[in-house]
Design a protein around this motif. Structure first.
Motif, short mmCIF file in Angstrom:
data_model
loop_
_atom_site.label_atom_id
_atom_site.label_comp_id
_atom_site.label_asym_id
_atom_site.label_seq_id
_atom_site.Cartn_x
_atom_site.Cartn_y
_atom_site.Cartn_z
N LEU A 1 0.83 -1.20 0.00
CA LEU A 1 0.00 0.00 0.00
C LEU A 1 0.86 1.25 0.00
N ASP A 2 0.34 2.31 -0.63
CA ASP A 2 1.06 3.59 -0.63
C ASP A 2 0.37 4.61 0.26
N VAL A 3 -0.58 4.16 1.12
CA VAL A 3 -1.18 5.01 2.15
C VAL A 3 -1.02 4.31 3.49
N PRO A 4 -0.98 5.06 4.60
CA PRO A 4 -0.89 4.41 5.91
C PRO A 4 -2.07 3.46 6.17
N GLU B 1 -0.56 -5.14 21.79
CA GLU B 1 -1.08 -5.46 20.46
C GLU B 1 -0.60 -4.44 19.43
N LEU B 2 -0.53 -3.17 19.82
CA LEU B 2 0.01 -2.16 18.91
C LEU B 2 1.46 -2.48 18.55
N GLY C 1 4.72 -5.60 10.83
CA GLY C 1 4.44 -5.15 9.48
C GLY C 1 2.98 -5.27 9.09
N SER C 2 2.07 -5.40 10.06
CA SER C 2 0.65 -5.56 9.76
C SER C 2 -0.12 -4.25 9.82
N ALA C 3 0.54 -3.16 10.16
CA ALA C 3 -0.08 -1.84 10.20
C ALA C 3 1.02 -0.80 10.21
N THR C 4 0.67 0.43 9.82
CA THR C 4 1.64 1.53 9.82
C THR C 4 1.11 2.76 10.54
N ALA C 5 -0.11 2.65 11.12
CA ALA C 5 -0.72 3.72 11.90
C ALA C 5 -1.72 3.07 12.84
N ALA C 6 -2.31 3.86 13.73
CA ALA C 6 -3.24 3.27 14.71
C ALA C 6 -4.32 4.26 15.09
N SER C 7 -5.44 3.71 15.57
CA SER C 7 -6.56 4.49 16.06
C SER C 7 -6.65 4.35 17.57
N ILE C 8 -6.78 5.48 18.26
CA ILE C 8 -7.04 5.48 19.70
C ILE C 8 -8.52 5.76 19.91
N LYS C 9 -9.16 4.91 20.68
CA LYS C 9 -10.55 5.14 21.07
C LYS C 9 -10.60 5.15 22.60
N THR C 10 -10.86 6.32 23.16
CA THR C 10 -10.88 6.41 24.62
C THR C 10 -11.97 5.53 25.21
N ALA C 11 -13.01 5.22 24.43
CA ALA C 11 -14.07 4.35 24.94
C ALA C 11 -13.56 2.96 25.28
N ARG C 12 -12.45 2.53 24.66
CA ARG C 12 -11.95 1.18 24.94
C ARG C 12 -10.62 1.18 25.69
N THR C 13 -9.93 2.36 25.77
CA THR C 13 -8.67 2.40 26.50
C THR C 13 -8.64 3.51 27.54
N GLY C 14 -9.77 4.19 27.77
CA GLY C 14 -9.82 5.23 28.79
C GLY C 14 -8.78 6.30 28.52
N PHE C 15 -8.43 7.04 29.57
CA PHE C 15 -7.36 8.03 29.45
C PHE C 15 -6.01 7.43 29.84
N THR C 16 -6.01 6.53 30.81
CA THR C 16 -4.74 5.99 31.30
C THR C 16 -4.06 5.12 30.26
N THR C 17 -4.79 4.15 29.69
CA THR C 17 -4.17 3.28 28.68
C THR C 17 -4.01 4.01 27.35
N ILE D 1 4.78 6.50 14.44
CA ILE D 1 3.63 6.24 13.58
C ILE D 1 2.56 7.31 13.80
N GLU D 2 1.65 7.43 12.83
CA GLU D 2 0.54 8.37 12.94
C GLU D 2 -0.58 7.78 13.79
N LEU D 3 -1.34 8.68 14.42
CA LEU D 3 -2.50 8.30 15.21
C LEU D 3 -3.72 9.08 14.74
N VAL D 4 -4.89 8.44 14.83
CA VAL D 4 -6.16 9.15 14.67
C VAL D 4 -7.00 8.84 15.90
N MET D 5 -7.88 9.76 16.25
CA MET D 5 -8.84 9.52 17.32
C MET D 5 -10.09 8.90 16.70
N GLY D 6 -10.39 7.66 17.09
CA GLY D 6 -11.52 6.94 16.53
C GLY D 6 -12.80 7.17 17.30
#
Length: 366
Positions: A235-238, A250-251, A258-274, A287-292
């Protein structure tokens, strides 16, 4: 600032229209309001959205685990003992949204007690985020019309497009229709919720190569280890890992494997601490992050923007902060408002979330 009471209150609010995607669909927000009371009278709140098709939790299971296991572990602790609280809650496997809502309600109580917003306690980088709107399954014309309405009404210029149905007859046609209808001024990215195979994903992404996609998210299952690595390598996109990276471990596995190049953070599943652990790990990995979005209500979206705006890395990209607009009502006394494509974190102590008692009485299920 000791915790004296923990409550888990089930409530249900219908959606104006169901949100459909590859791993399920949602017609009613059957969520759980979590309240934490301290000995100085402060009440912290957060929202737990069960997603049985993703994490195995239900509304009833969230109430049960909080009432019977989590509450006895934290009552009597001080809200500043965040690592002790985290360690106690982590003894129980699974139950990510139940644990996360309790964690965030405690952070809300901490902020109120100290007189600081949660955003400032976490990092205080900015006070707002650009908004990305998530488009669920529908016919191409209907999805284009929804995106145009979100753009014209709220100024939203980033859209996550749910795919994972029929890659070569419907999904790619939807994305193409969106690009043609909205033009090049908007960002588009696709989320398959593991609905395609690796080979289908590769072919579909080639067919959409001229559409200028920003990201691709969870197109095929992470359990298809070799297939996903093969896909990501070409792929030529993250490639965003979402439901496959609930924990920092897991991240690490997905990125280094090599199974991902970016990640989504969802506070609903990892709270603020995790979520903070995941954020710092992503910084270290470069790596890049997005808020899911966990199809959150307004309270959940308030938690997401509070965290996302706290850090430079998470505030770079538009966050998925608008799906509460599809709900017929909500619990907040002061509703969230999106202006010029942005959502602002509240500046008052804690999360700045005041629950309307009449609405809670109307929608609660217990």
């Amino acid at each position: 600032m000791k915790i004296t009471q923990v409550e888990a209150i089930p409530f249900a609010i219908p959606y104006r229209k169901p949100l459909r995607f590859a791993s399920g669909e949602v017609h009613v927000a059957e969520h759980v309001l979590v309240r934490v009371t301290t000995d100085d009278g402060v009440v912290g709140v957060a929202e737990a959205p069960p997603r049985p098709f993703t994490y195995g939790e239900t509304q009833a299971s969230i109430v049960a685990v909080i009432d019977s296991i989590f509450a006895p572990e934290v009552v009597g602790l001080d809200v500043v003992e965040r690592e002790q609280i985290h360690a106690r809650l982590s003894r129980t496997v699974g139950n990510p949204t139940a644990r996360s809502a309790l964690d965030m309600a405690i952070w809300d109580a901490l902020g109120q007690s100290l007189g600081y917003s949660v955003t400032d306690l976490l990092g205080g980088y900015t006070d707002r985020m650009r908004v990305s709107h998530m488009l669920g399954f529908d016919e191409p014309a209907a999805m284009v019309a929804e995106a145009e309405r979100m753009h014209d009404t709220y100024g939203i210029t980033t859209f996550k497009v749910k795919v994972g149905r029929h890659p070569f007859t419907l999904d790619t046609a939807v994305v193409r229709a969106l690009r043609e209808g909205l033009g090049d001024a908007v960002e588009l990215y696709v989320d398959g919720n593991r609905g395609w195979s690796a080979s289908e994903s590769a072919r579909a992404m080639k067919e959409m190569a001229d559409l200028g996609l920003t990201f691709a998210e969870e197109l095929c299952p992470a359990d298809d280890v070799l297939g996903r690595r093969w896909l990501v390598a070409q792929l030529d996109v993250p490639f965003i890992a979402d439901e496959s990276v609930v924990t920092p471990a897991e991240l690490t596995r997905e990125i280094l494997g090599g199974s991902a190049t970016a990640a989504s953070i969802k506070t609903a599943r990892t709270g603020f601490t995790t979520s903070r652990r995941v954020h710092h790990l992503a910084e270290g990995l470069g790596i890049e992050l997005v808020m899911g979005n966990q199809i959150d209500g307004q309270l959940g979206s308030l938690c997401s923007v509070a965290f996302g705006s706290a850090f430079e890395l998470t505030s770079r990209r538009a966050g998925e902060l608008s799906n509460f607009l599809d709900m017929t009502d909500d619990l907040l006394a002061e509703p969230l408002e999106i202006h010029a494509g942005e959502l602002v974190a509240r500046s008052g102590p804690g999360l700045g979330a005041l629950i309307d008692p009449d609405k809670l009485a109307h929608f609660r299920q217990d």
